[in-house]
Motif scaffolding. Structure first.
Motif, PDB file in Angstrom:
ATOM      1  N   ASP A 261       4.855   3.992  -9.084  1.00 61.75           N
ATOM      2  CA  ASP A 261       3.561   4.542  -9.004  1.00 61.75           C
ATOM      3  C   ASP A 261       2.975   4.162  -7.376  1.00 61.75           C
ATOM      4  OD1 ASP A 261       2.899   5.799 -11.587  1.00 61.75           O
ATOM      5  OD2 ASP A 261       2.946   3.860 -12.276  1.00 61.75           O
ATOM      6  N   ILE A 262       3.278   3.022  -7.137  1.00 63.28           N
ATOM      7  CA  ILE A 262       3.035   2.382  -5.583  1.00 63.28           C
ATOM      8  C   ILE A 262       4.419   1.573  -5.365  1.00 63.28           C
ATOM      9  CG2 ILE A 262       1.603   0.732  -4.542  1.00 63.28           C
ATOM     10  CD1 ILE A 262      -0.551   1.183  -6.660  1.00 63.28           C
ATOM     11  N   LEU A 263       4.499   1.727  -4.013  1.00 58.85           N
ATOM     12  CA  LEU A 263       5.598   0.958  -3.321  1.00 58.85           C
ATOM     13  C   LEU A 263       4.768  -0.168  -2.692  1.00 58.85           C
ATOM     14  CD1 LEU A 263       8.677   0.578  -2.573  1.00 58.85           C
ATOM     15  CD2 LEU A 263       8.184   1.775  -0.419  1.00 58.85           C
ATOM     16  N   VAL A 264       5.125  -1.376  -2.683  1.00 60.26           N
ATOM     17  CA  VAL A 264       4.821  -2.350  -1.668  1.00 60.26           C
ATOM     18  C   VAL A 264       6.080  -2.810  -1.103  1.00 60.26           C
ATOM     19  CG1 VAL A 264       3.997  -4.661  -1.299  1.00 60.26           C
ATOM     20  CG2 VAL A 264       2.939  -3.242  -2.959  1.00 60.26           C
ATOM     21  N   THR A 265       6.078  -3.002   0.403  1.00 59.13           N
ATOM     22  CA  THR A 265       7.278  -3.319   1.072  1.00 59.13           C
ATOM     23  C   THR A 265       6.784  -4.157   2.376  1.00 59.13           C
ATOM     24  OG1 THR A 265       9.485  -2.837   1.960  1.00 59.13           O
ATOM     25  CG2 THR A 265       7.711  -1.133   2.480  1.00 59.13           C
ATOM     26  N   ARG A 279       3.761   9.148  -2.984  1.00 57.64           N
ATOM     27  CA  ARG A 279       2.896   8.181  -3.520  1.00 57.64           C
ATOM     28  C   ARG A 279       2.452   7.171  -2.580  1.00 57.64           C
ATOM     29  NH1 ARG A 279       7.124   8.151  -8.450  1.00 57.64           N
ATOM     30  NH2 ARG A 279       6.701  10.636  -9.249  1.00 57.64           N
ATOM     31  N   PRO A 280       1.762   6.351  -2.887  1.00 55.22           N
ATOM     32  CA  PRO A 280       1.294   5.290  -2.103  1.00 55.22           C
ATOM     33  C   PRO A 280       2.163   4.332  -1.749  1.00 55.22           C
ATOM     34  CG  PRO A 280      -0.380   5.673  -3.922  1.00 55.22           C
ATOM     35  CD  PRO A 280       0.888   6.429  -4.271  1.00 55.22           C
ATOM     36  N   PRO A 307       1.363   4.574   7.380  1.00 52.58           N
ATOM     37  CA  PRO A 307       0.544   5.446   6.622  1.00 52.58           C
ATOM     38  C   PRO A 307      -0.758   4.729   6.217  1.00 52.58           C
ATOM     39  CG  PRO A 307       2.163   5.528   5.246  1.00 52.58           C
ATOM     40  CD  PRO A 307       2.767   4.595   6.604  1.00 52.58           C
ATOM     41  N   THR A 308      -0.591   3.416   5.987  1.00 49.42           N
ATOM     42  CA  THR A 308      -1.663   2.718   5.505  1.00 49.42           C
ATOM     43  C   THR A 308      -1.733   1.412   6.200  1.00 49.42           C
ATOM     44  OG1 THR A 308      -0.457   1.645   3.793  1.00 49.42           O
ATOM     45  CG2 THR A 308      -1.535   3.589   3.034  1.00 49.42           C
ATOM     46  N   PRO A 309      -2.871   0.626   6.081  1.00 49.84           N
ATOM     47  CA  PRO A 309      -2.948  -0.599   7.033  1.00 49.84           C
ATOM     48  C   PRO A 309      -2.179  -1.666   6.487  1.00 49.84           C
ATOM     49  CG  PRO A 309      -5.197  -0.032   6.163  1.00 49.84           C
ATOM     50  CD  PRO A 309      -4.128   1.028   5.468  1.00 49.84           C
ATOM     51  N   LEU A 310      -1.790  -2.588   7.612  1.00 49.10           N
ATOM     52  CA  LEU A 310      -0.942  -3.616   7.316  1.00 49.10           C
ATOM     53  C   LEU A 310      -1.634  -4.784   6.748  1.00 49.10           C
ATOM     54  CD1 LEU A 310       1.464  -3.722  10.683  1.00 49.10           C
ATOM     55  CD2 LEU A 310       1.728  -2.175   8.475  1.00 49.10           C
ATOM     56  N   LEU A 311      -1.200  -5.440   5.783  1.00 55.95           N
ATOM     57  CA  LEU A 311      -1.767  -6.587   4.813  1.00 55.95           C
ATOM     58  C   LEU A 311      -1.037  -7.765   5.221  1.00 55.95           C
ATOM     59  CD1 LEU A 311      -1.977  -4.428   1.707  1.00 55.95           C
ATOM     60  CD2 LEU A 311      -3.878  -4.559   3.275  1.00 55.95           C
ATOM     61  N   ARG A 312      -1.971  -8.742   5.630  1.00 54.54           N
ATOM     62  CA  ARG A 312      -1.349 -10.112   5.924  1.00 54.54           C
ATOM     63  C   ARG A 312      -1.527 -11.104   4.867  1.00 54.54           C
ATOM     64  NH1 ARG A 312       0.210 -11.333  11.216  1.00 54.54           N
ATOM     65  NH2 ARG A 312      -0.024  -9.475  12.620  1.00 54.54           N
ATOM     66  N   ILE A 327      -7.748   4.193  -0.675  1.00 55.75           N
ATOM     67  CA  ILE A 327      -6.969   4.118   0.616  1.00 55.75           C
ATOM     68  C   ILE A 327      -6.173   5.419   0.966  1.00 55.75           C
ATOM     69  CG2 ILE A 327      -4.980   2.791   1.873  1.00 55.75           C
ATOM     70  CD1 ILE A 327      -5.990   0.229   0.336  1.00 55.75           C
ATOM     71  N   MET A 328      -5.358   6.034   0.105  1.00 59.52           N
ATOM     72  CA  MET A 328      -4.778   7.146   0.316  1.00 59.52           C
ATOM     73  C   MET A 328      -5.659   8.223   0.643  1.00 59.52           C
ATOM     74  SD  MET A 328      -1.672   6.411  -0.192  1.00 59.52           S
ATOM     75  CE  MET A 328      -0.762   8.020  -0.355  1.00 59.52           C
ATOM     76  N   THR A 329      -6.780   8.363   0.263  1.00 57.95           N
ATOM     77  CA  THR A 329      -7.637   9.435   0.611  1.00 57.95           C
ATOM     78  C   THR A 329      -8.095   9.348   1.964  1.00 57.95           C
ATOM     79  OG1 THR A 329      -8.640   9.829  -1.724  1.00 57.95           O
ATOM     80  CG2 THR A 329      -9.768  10.695   0.136  1.00 57.95           C
ATOM     81  N   GLU A 330      -8.441   8.043   2.368  1.00 62.05           N
ATOM     82  CA  GLU A 330      -8.916   7.786   3.697  1.00 62.05           C
ATOM     83  C   GLU A 330      -7.660   8.196   4.749  1.00 62.05           C
ATOM     84  OE1 GLU A 330     -10.396   3.976   6.146  1.00 62.05           O
ATOM     85  OE2 GLU A 330     -10.662   3.790   4.259  1.00 62.05           O
ATOM     86  N   ARG A 331      -6.588   7.763   4.294  1.00 61.40           N
ATOM     87  CA  ARG A 331      -5.253   7.684   5.225  1.00 61.40           C
ATOM     88  C   ARG A 331      -4.412   8.981   5.042  1.00 61.40           C
ATOM     89  NH1 ARG A 331      -5.133   3.932   9.196  1.00 61.40           N
ATOM     90  NH2 ARG A 331      -2.787   3.997   9.229  1.00 61.40           N
ATOM     91  N   ALA A 332      -4.982   9.963   4.670  1.00 63.86           N
ATOM     92  CA  ALA A 332      -4.080  11.088   4.300  1.00 63.86           C
ATOM     93  C   ALA A 332      -3.459  11.584   5.395  1.00 63.86           C
ATOM     94  CB  ALA A 332      -4.943  12.251   3.448  1.00 63.86           C
TER      95      ALA A 332
END
Length: 375
Positions: A261-265, A279-280, A307-312, A327-332
């Protein structure tokens, strides 16, 4: 006709698998009807191949003989073996993703002799695939490849746009014991050159996610699937009962994309593949400055393109997972631009275009010319 397949030095996966399966599905109508199909398999992965697939051990004398007798070789990576391509044979290099990280001649650092050794394999390539127009010239320059590069999209990704996508998603989640109401987070970190080649750490992989925080904030309705890069062999030991599921041995990541449902990379090319699903995608870039400026280098500004902010930090990541819909709505719009740039060829027909390259005919040459570029 003899066709030999190699994926990540011994896996049954990726674009070579998609091409192989497409040829078999065509049956008597296949341009390779009657061909002998041989896969190169790593010894520890032989059991992951279907029982009816003919294999030879990667790196064995039998694999060298298979390569040297092949009419067509299909690989998604360098084949770092000493062999002579038969006159008249065709070597299709599909490669394995859109490059954000610098590759081959463009990397900031590589072990002495590694690149020059791989040059021998590049010299055998006849055709090279590009997943999108943004990657074509980067691939040409990085590999110093003077042959034709075809913008086709990646065959491995066709399943993501297939009518079967929903069916495969349900099957994979059921096999993993994931319920319909659980949210699947697929974590696909790339490998670190220094950990693998210089052995600067105790393992080839560092796990930077705070699992206690993940569980406390997200609860048991979130499952974290860990899929490491094929270069990383020293895997994290998963504690029984952990929220983490080790899916490194799952045969093909394309199935995991559908299950997630979500990818984190971080900097992995999985970001470009997963974008096909819509998907996000979240970016956990805890070592961004070091990786970008010292270790590997990038072809473009990830912060600008992502497409979304970088997270540290892990805390930021967990908070983003909890708030992913907002986040997905804001960064559509940013997500739409990302998809337009990197997935414009991923229409589910990449394999068909590649087969037309391997087995040209009058029909193939006419149909689909508008969908590919010979550059």
């Amino acid at each position: 006709m003899n066709i030999v397949y190699s994926a990540f030095r011994g896996h049954f996966s990726d674009s070579p698998r998609a091409i192989y399966e497409a040829l078999l599905a065509l049956g008597a109508d296949s341009p390779a009807a009657g061909a002998t199909h041989t896969w190169m398999a790593a010894p520890h992965l032989r059991d992951t191949f279907p029982a009816d697939v003919a294999t030879v051990e990667f790196g064995s004398p039998q694999s060298i003989a298979a390569l040297e007798s092949a009419d067509i070789v299909v690989s998604n990576d360098h084949i770092p073996l000493d062999w002579e391509k038969r006159p008249g044979a065709t070597y299709l290099q599909t490669w394995h993703g859109t490059p954000l990280k610098r590759i081959h001649n463009d990397v900031l650092w590589a072990p002495e002799g590694r690149l020059s050794y791989l040059e021998h394999d590049i010299a055998r390539w006849d055709l090279l695939l590009s997943p999108n127009r943004a990657s074509t010239e980067r691939l040409r320059k990085a590999f110093g490849f003077s042959g034709p590069i075809h913008e086709t999209g990646l065959p491995r990704n066709d399943l993501l746009s297939s009518p079967r996508a929903g069916e495969v998603r349900a099957e994979v989640r059921a096999d993993l014991g994931i319920t319909d109401d659980q949210k699947v987070v697929l974590y696909t970190p790339t490998w670190r050159d220094d950990l693998v080649f210089k052995k600067t750490g105790p393992q080839d992989f560092e796990f930077p996610v705070d699992l206690d925080d993940f569980t406390a904030r997200l609860g048991t309705d979130h499952v974290l699937l860990l899929r490491l890069h094929n270069m990383v062999m020293d895997r994290l030991e998963i504690v029984e009962g952990s929220v983490v599921r080790d899916v490194c041995s799952h045969p093909d990541i394309r199935d995991l994309y559908l299950a997630a449902d979500i990818l984190v990379t971080d900097y992995s090319s999985t970001m470009f593949d997963f974008a096909i699903t819509g998907r996000p995608i979240l970016f956990f870039t805890y070592d961004l400055d070091y990786f970008r400026d010292e270790l590997r280098g990038f072809y473009f500004d990830l912060a600008e393109a992502a497409p979304t902010p970088l997270l540290r930090t892990s805390k930021e990541l967990v908070e983003a997972i909890a708030d992913v819909d907002a986040i997905m709505t804001e960064r559509a719009e940013a997500y739409a631009r990302f998809r337009e740039t990197f997935t414009h060829l991923e229409d589910g027909a990449a394999t068909r275009r590649v087969l037309a390259l391997l087995f040209p005919s009058d029909d193939n040459n006419t149909e689909g010319d508008e969908n590919r570029a010979d550059l």
